[in-house]
Design a protein around this motif. Structure first.
Motif, PDB file in Angstrom:
ATOM      1  N   GLU A  84       0.765  -0.948  -0.091  1.00  0.00           N
ATOM      2  CA  GLU A  84       0.109   0.081   0.050  1.00  0.00           C
ATOM      3  C   GLU A  84       0.922   1.164  -0.083  1.00  0.00           C
ATOM      4  OE1 GLU A  84      -3.357   0.509  -0.547  1.00  0.00           O
ATOM      5  OE2 GLU A  84      -3.251  -1.730  -0.922  1.00  0.00           O
ATOM      6  N   LYS A  85       2.074   1.275   0.778  1.00  0.00           N
ATOM      7  CA  LYS A  85       2.820   2.404   0.817  1.00  0.00           C
ATOM      8  C   LYS A  85       3.352   2.771  -0.620  1.00  0.00           C
ATOM      9  CE  LYS A  85       6.756   4.581   3.032  1.00  0.00           C
ATOM     10  NZ  LYS A  85       7.829   4.588   3.758  1.00  0.00           N
ATOM     11  N   GLN A  86       3.869   1.545  -1.298  1.00  0.00           N
ATOM     12  CA  GLN A  86       4.523   1.676  -2.675  1.00  0.00           C
ATOM     13  C   GLN A  86       3.341   2.312  -3.617  1.00  0.00           C
ATOM     14  OE1 GLN A  86       5.730  -2.237  -2.842  1.00  0.00           O
ATOM     15  NE2 GLN A  86       7.738  -1.656  -3.372  1.00  0.00           N
ATOM     16  N   LYS A  87       2.036   1.739  -3.638  1.00  0.00           N
ATOM     17  CA  LYS A  87       1.013   2.185  -4.289  1.00  0.00           C
ATOM     18  C   LYS A  87       0.646   3.631  -4.100  1.00  0.00           C
ATOM     19  CE  LYS A  87      -2.720  -0.082  -4.744  1.00  0.00           C
ATOM     20  NZ  LYS A  87      -3.746  -0.999  -4.448  1.00  0.00           N
ATOM     21  N   GLN A  88       0.748   4.266  -2.972  1.00  0.00           N
ATOM     22  CA  GLN A  88       0.426   5.470  -2.521  1.00  0.00           C
ATOM     23  C   GLN A  88       1.411   6.555  -2.917  1.00  0.00           C
ATOM     24  OE1 GLN A  88      -2.669   6.575  -1.185  1.00  0.00           O
ATOM     25  NE2 GLN A  88      -1.934   8.231  -2.133  1.00  0.00           N
ATOM     26  N   ASN A  89       2.759   5.963  -2.755  1.00  0.00           N
ATOM     27  CA  ASN A  89       3.902   6.848  -3.521  1.00  0.00           C
ATOM     28  C   ASN A  89       3.632   7.108  -4.922  1.00  0.00           C
ATOM     29  OD1 ASN A  89       4.881   7.292  -0.845  1.00  0.00           O
ATOM     30  ND2 ASN A  89       6.557   5.610  -0.943  1.00  0.00           N
ATOM     31  N   TYR A  90       3.344   6.076  -5.596  1.00  0.00           N
ATOM     32  CA  TYR A  90       3.395   6.155  -6.781  1.00  0.00           C
ATOM     33  C   TYR A  90       2.368   6.997  -7.411  1.00  0.00           C
ATOM     34  CZ  TYR A  90       2.553   4.215 -11.882  1.00  0.00           C
ATOM     35  OH  TYR A  90       2.320   4.444 -13.184  1.00  0.00           O
ATOM     36  N   LEU A  91       0.963   6.714  -6.766  1.00  0.00           N
ATOM     37  CA  LEU A  91      -0.071   7.818  -6.913  1.00  0.00           C
ATOM     38  C   LEU A  91       0.165   9.225  -6.600  1.00  0.00           C
ATOM     39  CD1 LEU A  91      -3.156   5.767  -5.470  1.00  0.00           C
ATOM     40  CD2 LEU A  91      -2.415   6.058  -7.955  1.00  0.00           C
ATOM     41  N   ASP A  92       1.048   9.764  -5.423  1.00  0.00           N
ATOM     42  CA  ASP A  92       1.335  10.858  -5.104  1.00  0.00           C
ATOM     43  C   ASP A  92       2.361  11.550  -6.058  1.00  0.00           C
ATOM     44  OD1 ASP A  92      -0.227  10.417  -2.829  1.00  0.00           O
ATOM     45  OD2 ASP A  92       1.362  10.171  -1.474  1.00  0.00           O
ATOM     46  N   CYS A  93       3.206  10.882  -6.652  1.00  0.00           N
ATOM     47  CA  CYS A  93       4.161  11.499  -7.626  1.00  0.00           C
ATOM     48  C   CYS A  93       3.673  11.620  -9.065  1.00  0.00           C
ATOM     49  CB  CYS A  93       5.390  10.559  -7.656  1.00  0.00           C
ATOM     50  SG  CYS A  93       5.351   9.250  -8.757  1.00  0.00           S
ATOM     51  N   PRO A 125       6.930   2.453  -8.770  1.00  0.00           N
ATOM     52  CA  PRO A 125       6.597   2.232  -7.295  1.00  0.00           C
ATOM     53  C   PRO A 125       7.542   1.085  -6.605  1.00  0.00           C
ATOM     54  CG  PRO A 125       5.077   1.001  -8.730  1.00  0.00           C
ATOM     55  CD  PRO A 125       6.111   1.908  -9.772  1.00  0.00           C
TER      56      PRO A 125
END
Length: 66
Positions: free
Chosen positions: A3-12, A18
């Protein structure tokens, strides 16, 4: 992908892998659309991971008449 990798990808904005954070990502030219949802295959040239971006219709605008 956690979930953290997913959120970082969406945030950038989907411009960094990711998994490894590389900007060496590429996507298929085609976006498959079905019922207002589009999908596109993406891969990283650094770590060789693959994933699918998912797009959802959120707006519609009229075409101006000349």
């Amino acid at each position: 992908m956690d979930e953290k990798q997913k959120q970082n990808y969406l945030d950038c904005g989907g411009v960094l892998c990711p998994f490894c954070g590389s900007s060496s990502i590429s996507a298929d030219e085609a976006v498959d659309v079905d019922g207002g949802v589009g999908t596109q295959s993406v891969s990283c040239g650094e770590c060789m991971e693959e994933w699918t971006d998912v797009y959802k219709l959120f707006d519609v605008q009229p075409v101006p008449i000349d």
